[in-house]
Design an enzyme around this catalytic site. Structure first.
Site, PDB file in Angstrom:
ATOM      1  N   HIS A  35      39.433  36.061  35.156  1.00  0.00           N
ATOM      2  CA  HIS A  35      40.515  35.739  34.228  1.00  0.00           C
ATOM      3  C   HIS A  35      41.829  35.430  34.951  1.00  0.00           C
ATOM      4  O   HIS A  35      42.798  34.992  34.316  1.00  0.00           O
ATOM      5  CB  HIS A  35      40.714  36.887  33.225  1.00  0.00           C
ATOM      6  CG  HIS A  35      41.529  38.037  33.750  1.00  0.00           C
ATOM      7  ND1 HIS A  35      40.960  39.176  34.272  1.00  0.00           N
ATOM      8  CD2 HIS A  35      42.868  38.222  33.830  1.00  0.00           C
ATOM      9  CE1 HIS A  35      41.913  40.015  34.642  1.00  0.00           C
ATOM     10  NE2 HIS A  35      43.086  39.459  34.384  1.00  0.00           N
ATOM     11  N   GLU A  64      48.995  40.204  59.599  1.00  0.00           N
ATOM     12  CA  GLU A  64      48.871  39.425  58.360  1.00  0.00           C
ATOM     13  C   GLU A  64      48.286  38.042  58.636  1.00  0.00           C
ATOM     14  O   GLU A  64      48.636  37.381  59.620  1.00  0.00           O
ATOM     15  CB  GLU A  64      50.253  39.301  57.724  1.00  0.00           C
ATOM     16  CG  GLU A  64      50.263  38.605  56.369  1.00  0.00           C
ATOM     17  CD  GLU A  64      51.647  38.606  55.756  1.00  0.00           C
ATOM     18  OE1 GLU A  64      52.172  37.503  55.485  1.00  0.00           O
ATOM     19  OE2 GLU A  64      52.208  39.715  55.552  1.00  0.00           O
ATOM     20  N   ASP A  87      33.810  39.413  33.806  1.00  0.00           N
ATOM     21  CA  ASP A  87      35.088  39.034  34.421  1.00  0.00           C
ATOM     22  C   ASP A  87      35.004  39.237  35.928  1.00  0.00           C
ATOM     23  O   ASP A  87      35.566  40.186  36.487  1.00  0.00           O
ATOM     24  CB  ASP A  87      36.213  39.871  33.807  1.00  0.00           C
ATOM     25  CG  ASP A  87      37.591  39.440  34.290  1.00  0.00           C
ATOM     26  OD1 ASP A  87      37.706  38.314  34.826  1.00  0.00           O
ATOM     27  OD2 ASP A  87      38.541  40.230  34.143  1.00  0.00           O
ATOM     28  N   SER A 185      45.184  42.886  38.637  1.00  0.00           N
ATOM     29  CA  SER A 185      43.883  42.300  38.314  1.00  0.00           C
ATOM     30  C   SER A 185      43.230  41.692  39.552  1.00  0.00           C
ATOM     31  O   SER A 185      43.893  41.068  40.387  1.00  0.00           O
ATOM     32  CB  SER A 185      44.043  41.219  37.244  1.00  0.00           C
ATOM     33  OG  SER A 185      44.380  41.779  36.005  1.00  0.00           O
TER      34      SER A 185
END
Length: 722
Positions: A35, A64, A87, A185
């Site tokens: 999503h 990084e 999902d 998320s």
């Protein structure tokens, strides 16, 4: 809490602004939530930046690494109209992640691995610190305890009453206060193993608010309701993840997934095997994929030279699956009996996939493949033939001459896309018997052999039969066990077995079903109680348990729903210790000559070696309704040392071992059925519930049962013993 897991996560950004997270799977692939992505267009993906090794977004951290996104793959069942189911997505980056102290891949759960409720897990990300608050520039982490699955579903039903599909798990306190939030998320929910490793058991998906209490949700206004953190259940999608990684990477071998070289197999003939050398065993938690191709004008022939995989009723544990064109399944195999020859006509490429779980292993398999001419046939012999052409003919062996006895043939027919299969019978001459009791031909509407199509009238009237699906499996003189199930390919001579006419017609034996592709065995111990193995019901989600049914009574069939399931509290899905469960029926069975409870032993009753016992098996001789005819297979209790030597493991006190009795034939379909034994003092009593192993072949392949006398105290606690 301490930022201890940033090395496993990736920040996903658009024009420098964080919007979602992801977990690192491999040097090229990330795991995230579907999503998060409004589009999968090339223009949209080019705007996304994946930053690994990031802790503080206000500066460039040591170690990084930044990457552009190359592609994204959603789960096939994910829908934007219902974004909280399925999902999950795989994100492919451009370039290669260099692992080190600041960047590491996440561990995935083992197949069948479970983390119990109240396990303390960790979720993190750069999302909002509070509901409607600002995003965090430094990765934040919070501890959340896993929630019982039934409680998770209950609270989600207060938010989405019409939700029917649950592909999630929940974590977080009922009082609220700790949770993931917007911007988190796609990140992993990490739970600890006993060895100290942290495993990605979930992908952060959604929640109602952030950190809200969800106590008494039903009486709250909709706008004030809350929820625990909701995460996509990674274990449910483990095969999908690994299969897609294998296909997309297109590598020869990846030791993190497979213990032997796999990938594209060169040449038009050769052998694929696992393990690499005889005398060894394959590893647990493997996912191997071989791609085999032969010249365009040739067919593919598979011959199973060696085959010994962990056996279970539905091949849910260790299994080998053969596909045509990557998505058309031919069969799924496990157990100790080599499948028969397989001839694939109409395709010059196949996929062979092998997967193992974390429990028992076996000696493995060796498969010889070769390209053969299009006119190749088995002759008078039989095997499995896969037909993919728009038109073709199916003939019995040696047609038009008579076929031989003890023949088991299978045809798998796939219609071209957009078409159905139509069968026209041009000639039909099988041994005639009442209700096709002996020689017979059966057509199934599914690859697993559950959806039988009744052709008896059309066959004798020589009429065509039009199918209503895109695949069919035909099997003359077939065992009615599901196609592709363990050990159903044994086709050698069948000794005359003891039938159900003697000793009560196996009146205590029942079948436990959950629809197509799922079936176990059990024993009637009271009119409303069934004893079975815990493995049969342990992995089932709660919403599936209500679809369980029990069939008893032989020809006088009785079908009852299951209203209660009790798994032994000490059951271990890994060692299969205490592998027993009790099922309570919705109503008592009508007891009769064909439906009777079996006698139970006393607690701790001795089970001496060489005790004569019986267990259900199935002949290839068909009954009147297309079902295999049940028989009693005679077996004997073995010394524990014999079993431990052959299985290379130590049996627990709740296990007993059996093998075929001297002179007994195993040309039947062995089932995971209960074990009854003839004792000197108690008569015929139930002594065992099938756990694992395969007795066919004598003591070389003993079977291990859960000892009923060893768990009688637990049974007595839950039954109204009379």
């Amino acid at each position: 809490m301490k930022n201890s897991f940033y090395h496993l996560q990736v920040s996903l950004r658009i024009r420098g602004s964080h919007f979602c997270a992801a977990a690192i799977l491999t040097e090229h692939w990330l795991l995230t939530a579907a999503h998060c992505f409004a589009s999968v267009s090339t223009d949209f993906l080019h705007k996304i930046e994946a930053v690994a090794g990031d802790l503080n977004q206000t500066k460039v951290d040591r170690g990084e690494q930044n990457f552009q996104v190359k592609s994204i793959k959603f789960h096939e069942k994910y829908q934007r109209s219902s974004p909280m189911s399925y999902d999950i997505a795989l994100l492919e980056i451009k370039g290669r992640i260099h692992f080190g102290d600041f960047i590491k891949p996440v561990c995935l759960p083992y197949p069948g691995e479970r983390f119990p409720p109240k396990t303390m897990c960790v979720v993190g990300g750069w999302g909002r610190i509070t509901e409607k608050g600002p995003l965090s520039s430094v990765l934040q982490e919070v501890q959340l305890n896993l929630l019982e699955q039934n409680k998770c579903k209950h609270v989600l039903q207060t938010l989405r009453p019409g939700q029917k599909t649950f592909t999630v798990l929940c974590a977080g306190p009922e009082r609220g206060g700790r949770d993931a939030c917007q911007g988190d998320s796609g990140g992993p929910l990490l739970c600890p193993r006993a060895d100290g490793r942290w495993v990605a058991v979930g992908v952060t998906s959604w929640g109602k608010g952030c950190g809200r209490s969800w106590n008494n949700n039903k009486i709250k206004p909709s706008s004030r309701r809350g929820s625990p953190g909701v995460f996509t259940d990674v274990l449910m999608f483990l095969s999908w993840i690994k299969s897609n990684l294998r296909k997309e990477l297109n590598i020869v071998a990846d030791r993190s997934l497979c213990g032997v070289p796999d990938g594209v197999v060169p040449g038009s003939e050769g052998i694929i095997r696992n393990p690499a050398h005889p005398g060894q065993s394959y590893n647990n938690n493997e996912m191997c994929l071989w791609s085999i191709q032969v010249p365009t004008r040739e067919h593919i022939l598979l011959e199973f030279l060696e085959f010994d995989l962990e056996n279970d009723t539905q091949c849910y544990s260790d299994h080998l699956t053969v596909y045509v064109d990557e998505d058309r399944r031919i069969g799924r195999f496990c157990g100790g009996q080599p499948p028969s020859l397989i001839l694939i006509a109409g395709s010059h490429s196949i996929i062979v996939q092998f997967g193992s779980d974390v429990s028992s292993t076996g000696a493995g398999f060796s498969i010889q493949f070769s390209g053969v001419d299009k006119d190749y046939s088995f002759g008078a012999e039989c095997g499995t033939v896969v037909l993919l052409q728009p038109k073709g003919a199916v003939q019995s062996p040696a047609y038009p001459q008579a076929y031989s006895n003890n023949t088991l043939c299978r045809w798998v027919i796939y219609a071209p896309e957009g078409h159905i299969v139509k069968l026209d019978f041009d000639d039909f001459d099988l041994e005639e018997s009442e209700n096709c009791k002996y020689d017979s031909l059966t057509v199934f509407g599914d690859i697993d052999g559950k959806d039988e199509i009744d052709l008896r009238e059309t066959a004798f009237e020589d009429q065509g039969e039009e199918a209503d699906d895109d695949s069919r499996v035909l099997s003359p003189h077939l065992q009615a066990a599901p196609y592709g199930m363990p050990d159903i390919f044994a086709t050698s001579g069948l000794d005359t077995p003891r039938t159900t006419e003697d000793d009560g017609k196996l009146s205590w034996h029942v079948n436990i079903s959950l629809g197509a592709g799922y079936e176990c065995s059990g024993a009637i111990i009271q009119s409303q109680w069934i004893l079975t193995d815990a493995h049969c019901v342990y992995k089932l989600e709660e919403q599936h348990l209500r679809f369980l049914s029990v069939t008893a009574g032989g020809s006088k069939k009785q079908i009852c729903d299951v209203i209660g399931v009790l798994v032994h509290p000490h059951y271990s899905p890994f060692s299969l210790d205490y592998n027993v469960a009790l099922l309570k029926l919705s109503s008592p069975l009508n007891l009769s000559e064909s439906t009777q409870p079996v006698c139970l032993p006393s607690a701790g009753q001795e089970i001496p070696p060489s005790l004569h016992c019986w267990a259900p098996a199935w002949t290839s001789q068909m009954s009147g309704h297309g079902q295999c005819r049940p028989v009693r297979l005679k077996i004997s209790v073995l010394e524990r040392a014999v079993c431990e030597q052959h299985h290379r493991t130590t049996l627990t006190p709740t296990m007993l071992c059996v093998g075929l009795s001297s002179g007994e034939s195993c040309m039947t379909h062995w089932t995971a059925g209960p074990l009854v034994c003839l004792t000197n003092t108690s008569g015929v009593v139930l002594m065992g519930v099938k756990s694992w192993g395969e007795p066919c072949g004598g003591i070389q392949k003993p079977a291990v049962y859960s000892s009923v006398p060893a768990i009688m105290h637990w049974i007595s606690q839950h039954l109204d013993m009379e």
